[in-house]
Design an enzyme around this catalytic site. Structure first.
Site, PDB file in Angstrom:
ATOM      1  N   GLY A  62       0.845  -1.190   0.000  1.00  0.00           N
ATOM      2  CA  GLY A  62       0.000   0.000   0.000  1.00  0.00           C
ATOM      3  C   GLY A  62       0.882   1.242   0.000  1.00  0.00           C
ATOM      4  O   GLY A  62       2.038   1.187   0.433  1.00  0.00           O
TER       5      GLY A  62
ATOM      6  N   GLN B  45       2.993  10.055   1.210  1.00  0.00           N
ATOM      7  CA  GLN B  45       4.286   9.362   1.305  1.00  0.00           C
ATOM      8  C   GLN B  45       5.198   9.700   0.129  1.00  0.00           C
ATOM      9  O   GLN B  45       6.405   9.474   0.192  1.00  0.00           O
ATOM     10  CB  GLN B  45       4.095   7.840   1.357  1.00  0.00           C
ATOM     11  CG  GLN B  45       3.444   7.349   2.635  1.00  0.00           C
ATOM     12  CD  GLN B  45       3.340   5.836   2.638  1.00  0.00           C
ATOM     13  OE1 GLN B  45       2.393   5.273   2.125  1.00  0.00           O
ATOM     14  NE2 GLN B  45       4.333   5.167   3.203  1.00  0.00           N
TER      15      GLN B  45
ATOM     16  N   CYS C  85       6.001  -0.090   7.357  1.00  0.00           N
ATOM     17  CA  CYS C  85       5.602   1.052   6.531  1.00  0.00           C
ATOM     18  C   CYS C  85       6.785   1.448   5.659  1.00  0.00           C
ATOM     19  O   CYS C  85       7.917   1.494   6.138  1.00  0.00           O
ATOM     20  CB  CYS C  85       5.199   2.226   7.434  1.00  0.00           C
ATOM     21  SG  CYS C  85       4.691   3.690   6.534  1.00  0.00           S
ATOM     22  N   LEU C  86       6.523   1.734   4.387  1.00  0.00           N
ATOM     23  CA  LEU C  86       7.604   2.163   3.485  1.00  0.00           C
ATOM     24  C   LEU C  86       8.236   3.459   3.972  1.00  0.00           C
ATOM     25  O   LEU C  86       9.370   3.764   3.611  1.00  0.00           O
ATOM     26  CB  LEU C  86       7.063   2.346   2.060  1.00  0.00           C
ATOM     27  CG  LEU C  86       6.636   1.067   1.336  1.00  0.00           C
ATOM     28  CD1 LEU C  86       5.990   1.403  -0.004  1.00  0.00           C
ATOM     29  CD2 LEU C  86       7.811   0.121   1.137  1.00  0.00           C
TER      30      LEU C  86
ATOM     31  N   HIS D 297      -4.423   1.507   7.485  1.00  0.00           N
ATOM     32  CA  HIS D 297      -3.058   2.039   7.636  1.00  0.00           C
ATOM     33  C   HIS D 297      -2.842   3.201   6.658  1.00  0.00           C
ATOM     34  O   HIS D 297      -2.332   4.253   7.046  1.00  0.00           O
ATOM     35  CB  HIS D 297      -2.050   0.904   7.394  1.00  0.00           C
ATOM     36  CG  HIS D 297      -0.616   1.336   7.360  1.00  0.00           C
ATOM     37  ND1 HIS D 297       0.322   0.906   8.283  1.00  0.00           N
ATOM     38  CD2 HIS D 297       0.061   2.154   6.512  1.00  0.00           C
ATOM     39  CE1 HIS D 297       1.500   1.467   7.996  1.00  0.00           C
ATOM     40  NE2 HIS D 297       1.377   2.203   6.923  1.00  0.00           N
ATOM     41  N   GLU D 298      -3.238   3.011   5.398  1.00  0.00           N
ATOM     42  CA  GLU D 298      -3.025   4.072   4.392  1.00  0.00           C
ATOM     43  C   GLU D 298      -3.879   5.301   4.704  1.00  0.00           C
ATOM     44  O   GLU D 298      -3.448   6.443   4.486  1.00  0.00           O
ATOM     45  CB  GLU D 298      -3.349   3.573   2.982  1.00  0.00           C
ATOM     46  CG  GLU D 298      -2.583   2.351   2.493  1.00  0.00           C
ATOM     47  CD  GLU D 298      -1.105   2.371   2.786  1.00  0.00           C
ATOM     48  OE1 GLU D 298      -0.489   3.459   2.812  1.00  0.00           O
ATOM     49  OE2 GLU D 298      -0.533   1.294   3.018  1.00  0.00           O
TER      50      GLU D 298
ATOM     51  N   HIS E 177      -2.254   7.709   6.979  1.00  0.00           N
ATOM     52  CA  HIS E 177      -1.269   8.602   6.338  1.00  0.00           C
ATOM     53  C   HIS E 177      -1.927   9.911   5.904  1.00  0.00           C
ATOM     54  O   HIS E 177      -1.284  10.961   5.898  1.00  0.00           O
ATOM     55  CB  HIS E 177      -0.635   7.935   5.112  1.00  0.00           C
ATOM     56  CG  HIS E 177       0.457   6.963   5.445  1.00  0.00           C
ATOM     57  ND1 HIS E 177       1.627   7.339   6.062  1.00  0.00           N
ATOM     58  CD2 HIS E 177       0.567   5.635   5.220  1.00  0.00           C
ATOM     59  CE1 HIS E 177       2.413   6.265   6.212  1.00  0.00           C
ATOM     60  NE2 HIS E 177       1.791   5.221   5.710  1.00  0.00           N
TER      61      HIS E 177
HETATM   62 NI    NI Z   1       2.650   3.278   5.630  1.00  0.00          NI
END
Ligand code: NI
Length: 194
Positions: free
Chosen positions: A45, A50, A107-108, A149-150, A153
């Site tokens: 995701g 991000q 998380c990225l 989660h997304e 953000h």
């Molecule tokens: Ni994330």
């Protein structure tokens, strides 16, 4: 085009993203670049903030893949299977959240760290697609966790905000002191970065 993924403590990850109002070619291009970037980084995701775009859009693809990148069958829940992925989600709103579930989230934007986070098990989500059309989906499993989660953000929230103060401080201090470890080849045992 592969975009640069911002990492904590970049202040842009703490901003509240703005609703999308123009469903134009630029938005479509951003969604395609986000998907390309997510696959390149082996994430499941990615949210627009991000990559430094403070708009309410995210992309997900939680279909399980083996190490060669082939999609695996029969590991998703019935509700997950019904959702066509990859999914581009714009201006999302959770209409209903039910039950509780936990998952070791990564998380990225906080690469190589994983902690158990509690989320709703099942969600009903209203969102617009890249053409502006409104949809409602119901899902559980990893797709539900990833969408929640997304969506965090978009509010400037990271998964490390959902864990204990002690654990989150430990991660923040380690990043401050030594930065992020070099990205190694993903192994099966690693968690998923969302
Ligand atoms: Ni994330």
């Amino acid at each position: 085009m592969i975009l640069k993924v911002l990492t904590y403590p970049d202040p842009r990850l703490r901003e509240i993203s703005q609703p999308v109002t123009r469903f134009d070619a630029d938005l479509k291009k951003l969604s395609e670049d986000m998907l390309e970037t997510m696959y390149e980084e082996s994430g499941i995701g990615l949210a627009a903030p991000q990559v430094g775009e403070l708009v309410r859009m995210l992309v997900v693809d939680t279909r399980p893949r083996d190490l060669e990148g082939r999609y695996e069958k029969n590991v998703m829940t019935e509700l997950e299977e019904k959702v066509q992925q990859p999914l581009v989600v714009i201006n999302p709103v959770i209409l209903k959240g039910e039950g509780k579930t936990t998952y070791d989230e990564g998380c990225l934007s906080v690469p190589s760290f994983y902690e158990t986070v509690e989320r709703h098990k099942t969600i009903e989500l209203q969102y617009q697609d890249v053409t502006g059309k409104t949809h409602v989906l119901k899902t559980d499993g990893l797709l539900s966790i990833c969408l929640q989660h997304e969506m965090d953000h978009l509010e400037g929230t990271l998964f490390i905000d959902h864990i204990s103060f002690v654990k989150s401080n430990k991660i923040k201090n380690q990043i401050k002191k030594t930065g992020y470890p070099e990205k190694k080849k993903k192994s099966r045992k690693d968690g998923q970065e969302l």
